[in-house]
Structures are given as structure tokens and as C-alpha cells.
Design a protein around this motif. Structure first.
Motif, short mmCIF file in Angstrom:
data_model
loop_
_atom_site.label_atom_id
_atom_site.label_comp_id
_atom_site.label_asym_id
_atom_site.label_seq_id
_atom_site.Cartn_x
_atom_site.Cartn_y
_atom_site.Cartn_z
N UNK A 1 155.06 47.56 103.83
CA UNK A 1 153.93 47.66 104.75
C UNK A 1 152.63 47.33 104.00
N UNK A 2 152.49 47.88 102.80
CA UNK A 2 151.26 47.65 102.03
C UNK A 2 151.12 46.18 101.64
N UNK A 3 152.25 45.59 101.21
CA UNK A 3 152.20 44.21 100.70
C UNK A 3 152.35 43.16 101.82
N UNK A 4 152.59 43.62 103.06
CA UNK A 4 152.87 42.67 104.14
C UNK A 4 151.75 41.65 104.32
N UNK A 5 150.52 42.07 104.02
CA UNK A 5 149.39 41.14 104.21
C UNK A 5 149.44 40.00 103.18
N UNK A 6 150.22 40.21 102.11
CA UNK A 6 150.37 39.15 101.10
C UNK A 6 151.59 38.29 101.39
N UNK A 7 152.65 38.94 101.95
CA UNK A 7 153.92 38.23 102.16
C UNK A 7 153.84 37.33 103.39
N UNK B 1 159.73 30.91 97.86
CA UNK B 1 159.99 31.85 96.76
C UNK B 1 159.77 33.30 97.19
N UNK B 2 158.61 33.56 97.83
CA UNK B 2 158.28 34.96 98.19
C UNK B 2 159.32 35.57 99.13
N UNK C 1 160.50 29.79 108.41
CA UNK C 1 159.16 29.28 108.71
C UNK C 1 158.63 28.44 107.55
N UNK C 2 158.88 28.93 106.32
CA UNK C 2 158.40 28.20 105.13
C UNK C 2 159.09 26.83 105.04
#
Lengths: 241, 226
Positions: A155-161, B197-198, B188-189
Motif C-alpha cells: 500500500x505504501x509503495x503502490x504510488x511507486x509501482x 522489471x518492477x 500493461x508494461x
């Protein structure tokens, strides 16, 4: 004065301080007064994460040490975490409506992951209610408390993923662009909410301990067949005859 | 005289689960057709809009795999009784080996499930082809192993409870979110020809994390199921 009262009064004082800083902080040029929802929304989300982290640690400690206090802490922290997660979701939706034009945005990964995190921990509480045996309940919910924590960093990292509408990580960034006064108001409210969390934890663990004592007393009464009306046969007398 | 090794025990448990499936045919005869019906119903619910159906097709496949995959992973909890579990203890079966065996059996059944529904999704939804699609085979494998791990863990947590049938899906569906995010983001990527990668790392990290938690907590769950 007992510990609960001291914590309760401290919580009131720090909330008042947090509200003061929040009301005095400068406003965002675009969002205006709506900015102030941040002083409830961000601390609620922080407390939700903290609560579930405490549950993770307490769950591991229960499995390794087998002391019921850790189970009490884990359960209490989830109950409070669920409350703060709901608060974070609601304030997020209230904030989202004037800013994004909708209460719920499907393109916001943070909202989605937080909502699902909420449901997993609701499931944790449901699991506890389905198991009457205290040791079995503690062990199974401890395993779930560990597995469920996977959703917290997600949830915290979702904005990066995921490409998302939600604001990215701001405060924890080394080059944080946040204004000093806004940061002070935000941190004072995070601190105030943390004291509220400690107060709730103190009360909730005390209630959980009381419930356990009641359960033990009920179990002792239930162990006597048909209550006190019938006593066990006196076998000594039978042998004498 | 010594008993079978850890991997020998896991193999026996896995084979036992597959034999039970072979006799009942639950996945092949019920769950796979049920998933196929769901794939047929979705376009009827969203309207006959071919570009829209092509666009949502891959996402619908992941959702159907997740929701119906649960039925695959929970099926052994219905056949396991307290007597069955106690017999395993008396035989000296390692709980972690039992966990690994069950996950392996569920993984193979989920692969079969995905192997039937993936071509069906392509036929029914006609999604836009993406370059680098062989990567999706890796995603299918990671999704299957991840779902098998979550489902087996949830089965262990809820085994023997009266509310098991409703509680286990409530736990599994939200916990599968990292898998769904990883799978859909990879697709999607690939469609946008950006880095995969992510999302792949996310899937691998979740699978590894769940495997470690599952193996380490198997003994505790076994104790709590008696």
C-alpha cells in the motif's frame, strides 16, 4: 491518577496542539481550505501502518514466546488499525471529491490497496471471532497477522509501482518539497494521533485482559456439571460401603 | 530404519492430493467449466462492445484465475478431517513438508486451470497482441505458485472452522492483490513496451515471502489444528 487517564488527558492536550498547528499552517494555492484534511488523513494512514506493524511484531512474539500478552497486543492493534484505516479511507474520499471530482478514483492505487488492506484485517477480526479456544485463536491469527502485513508495504509503495492519481511519497523523500510550517503541522498531528493510538491500545488491551478473565471464569463454571446444583459422586464413601 | 526425507514426504503429500483430485475430478469437471462460464458471462454483462471486450480481456482472465483459483486451493481442506491430521502427526510427517506438498499439488492444478482458460480468453476476448508475450508465461507460473501459497496458508488458518467456506475467500481475495497488481502491470508494461522489471520483481518477492512464511509457520498451524 491511573495510566488510562494520564494517557487520555495527554491525548486531548496533544490533539489540541495538533489542531492549533493545523489551523495556523499555510494553505495550498490550489486546494485552499481542503488542504487541512491532510492533518487527519495522513496521521490516520500512518497510524494504520503502525498498528499493523505492531501486530506483525506481536504475532511473531506470540509464536516464539507463547505469552498471551502478545496476542492481546496483536488483536488490540488490529482493532485500532482497522479504525484508522477506515478513517484514512473516508478522509481520502472526502478530500478526493473537491480535488479530483470523485469520491473514489479507480486510477488511484493507494486507495485500492488501502481498501483491500482494510478487508484483510476485517477478516483477521472475523477469524478471531470464529475460534473459541484461546491458544488456537492466538496461533492462527498470529500467522494471518504475519501474512496480512504483505499488504502494508505494498500500500505504501503502490504510488511507486503503479501509475496513479495519488500523490507520491513526499515527506520521506530526501529532497522533500514540503513547506516547513505545513511539515510542522503535519508532524505535530502525526505525534498527536500516535498518543491517541497509545491511549486506545492501553484501554483495548485492558479490556481484552478483562475478557480473558471472564472467559476463564465462565470455563470454570461450565466445567461443573449442571452448575452447582449437582455435585460429583463421593467415591470415597462408595468404597467404604 | 528412517522415514522418507523432507522432499520425499512433500512428494507423497502432493501425489496424495493429486490422486484425490484424479478420483473426484473436481477441478477438471467443475472448477474449470465454472471459470469458463464466468468468462462467457462477463462480456454479456458489460455490453457487446468489441474494443472494450478486447481491452478488458486480460484483466478478466486474471480476476477469474484469482477468484476461481481459490476453489482449487481450498479443495483439500474439505477432504481433510481431524482424524486425517492426527494420522499425519502419528506418522511423523513434517508440517513444512506437508505444506510444500500441498502447495505443489495446488500449483499443478492451477497451471491446468490457467492452461485451459488462457487460450479460451484469447478466443473469446480477442485481446490486442503484445510484444514480448512469452514473458506472460512466467507471470502465469508466478501467479499459480503465489495463489497456491496463499490458498494453502488460508486453508491452514481456517481449517476445521465452521465459517471456513466464507472466511477463507475473504482472506485470500485481498491477500492476492500483490499478485493481481504484478500480473496486470506486467501485461500493461508489455502493451506499452516499457520496463517489466518492477512488476516481475513484485511477483517474485511476494512468492518468496509467502513461501518463507508458509514453511516457517506450518508447524504452528499444525499444532493449532488439533
Amino acid at each position: 491518577m491511573n495510566r488510562h487517564r494520564i494517557l487520555g488527558l495527554s491525548a486531548l492536550v496533544v490533539i489540541a496542539i495538533g489542531l492549533y498547528f493545523g489551523s495556523q499552517a499555510p494553505l495550498d494555492g490550489l486546494q485552499g481550505e481542503y488542504t487541512r484534511i491532510m492533518y487527519v488523513h495522513v496521521p490516520s494512514a500512518w497510524l494504520a501502518y503502525l498498528s499493523f506493524l505492531v501486530t506483525l511484531v506481536a504475532s511473531i512474539l506470540w509464536l516464539t514466546k507463547r505469552r498471551l500478552v502478545f496476542d492481546r497486543v496483536a488483536e488490540s492493534s488490529v482493532s485500532i488499525g482497522v479504525f484508522f484505516t477506515a478513517l484514512a479511507l473516508m478522509t481520502g474520499m472526502i478530500w478526493g471529491y473537491p480535488v479530483w471530482g470523485t469520491f473514489w478514483d479507480w486510477g488511484d492505487a493507494r486507495m485500492m490497496t488501502t481498501a483491500l488492506m482494510f478487508f484483510v484485517y476485517v477478516g483477521y477480526l472475523a477469524l478471531r471471532r470464529s475460534i473459541p479456544d484461546p491458544a488456537m485463536r492466538a496461533t492462527r491469527s498470529a500467522v494471518l497477522g504475519i501474512v496480512a502485513f504483505f499488504l502494508v508495504p505494498l500500500s505504501y509503495m503502490s504510488v511507486l509501482i503503479v501509475r496513479t492519481l495519488h500523490q507520491g511519497i513526499t515527506v520521506a523523500r530526501p529532497d522533500s518539497p514540503i513547506d516547513g510550517e505545513i511539515l510542522l503541522a503535519l508532524l505535530s498531528n502525526v505525534g498527536a494521533f500516535t498518543v491517541v493510538y497509545l491511549t486506545f491500545m492501553s484501554l483495548k488491551t485492558a479490556i481484552a485482559r478483562g475478557e480473558e478473565e471472564l472467559e476463564e471464569q465462565s470455563a470454570a463454571v461450565d466445567a461443573t456439571p449442571a452448575g452447582a446444583a449437582i455435585t460429583a459422586p463421593n467415591l470415597e464413601k462408595v468404597r467404604d460401603v | 530404519m528412517t522415514g522418507p526425507s523432507f522432499w520425499g514426504q512433500a512428494r507423497e503429500i502432493g501425489l496424495k492430493d493429486l490422486r484425490v483430485e484424479g478420483r473426484s475430478g473436481e477441478v477438471l469437471n467443475i472448477t474449470i467449466p465454472f471459470g469458463a462460464v464466468a468468462l462467457l458471462l462477463i462480456p454479456l454483462a458489460i455490453g457487446i462492445d468489441r474494443p472494450l471486450i478486447a481491452a478488458v480481456g486480460p484483466g478478466m482472465f486474471w480476476v477469474v484465475t484469482l477468484l476461481f483459483g481459490m476453489l482449487v486451493t481450498f479443495r483439500h481442506s474439505a477432504t481433510e478431517t481431524v482424524a486425517n491430521r492426527e494420522m499425519m502427526v502419528l506418522l511423523g510427517m513434517d508440517p513444512a513438508a506437508q505444506f510444500v506438498g500441498r502447495v505443489a499439488a495446488s500449483f499443478l492444478l492451477l497451471l491446468a486451470f490457467e492452461g485451459v482458460l488462457a487460450p479460451l480468453t484469447i478466443v473469446l476476448y480477442n485481446p490486442d497482441p503484445v510484444s514480448g508475450w512469452p514473458v506472460l508465461i512466467v507471470v502465469l507460473l508466478l501467479m499459480a505458485i503465489g495463489l497456491a501459497l496463499i490458498g494453502t496458508l488460508a486453508s491452514g488458518i481456517t481449517s476445521g472452522l465452521r465459517s471456513r467456506n466464507t472466511l477463507a475467500p475473504l482472506l485470500v481475495a485481498p491477500l492476492s492483490l500483490p499478485l493481481l497488481v504484478g500480473a496486470s502491470q506486467t501485461h500493461e508494461a508489455l502493451a506499452q513496451e516499457s520496463s517489466i522489471l518492477t512488476p516481475i520483481l513484485l511477483l517474485v518477492a511476494v512468492v518468496l515471502g509467502l513461501a518463507v512464511v508458509g514453511v516457517l509457520t506450518a508447524r504452528f498451524l499444525e499444532e493449532a489444528s488439533r
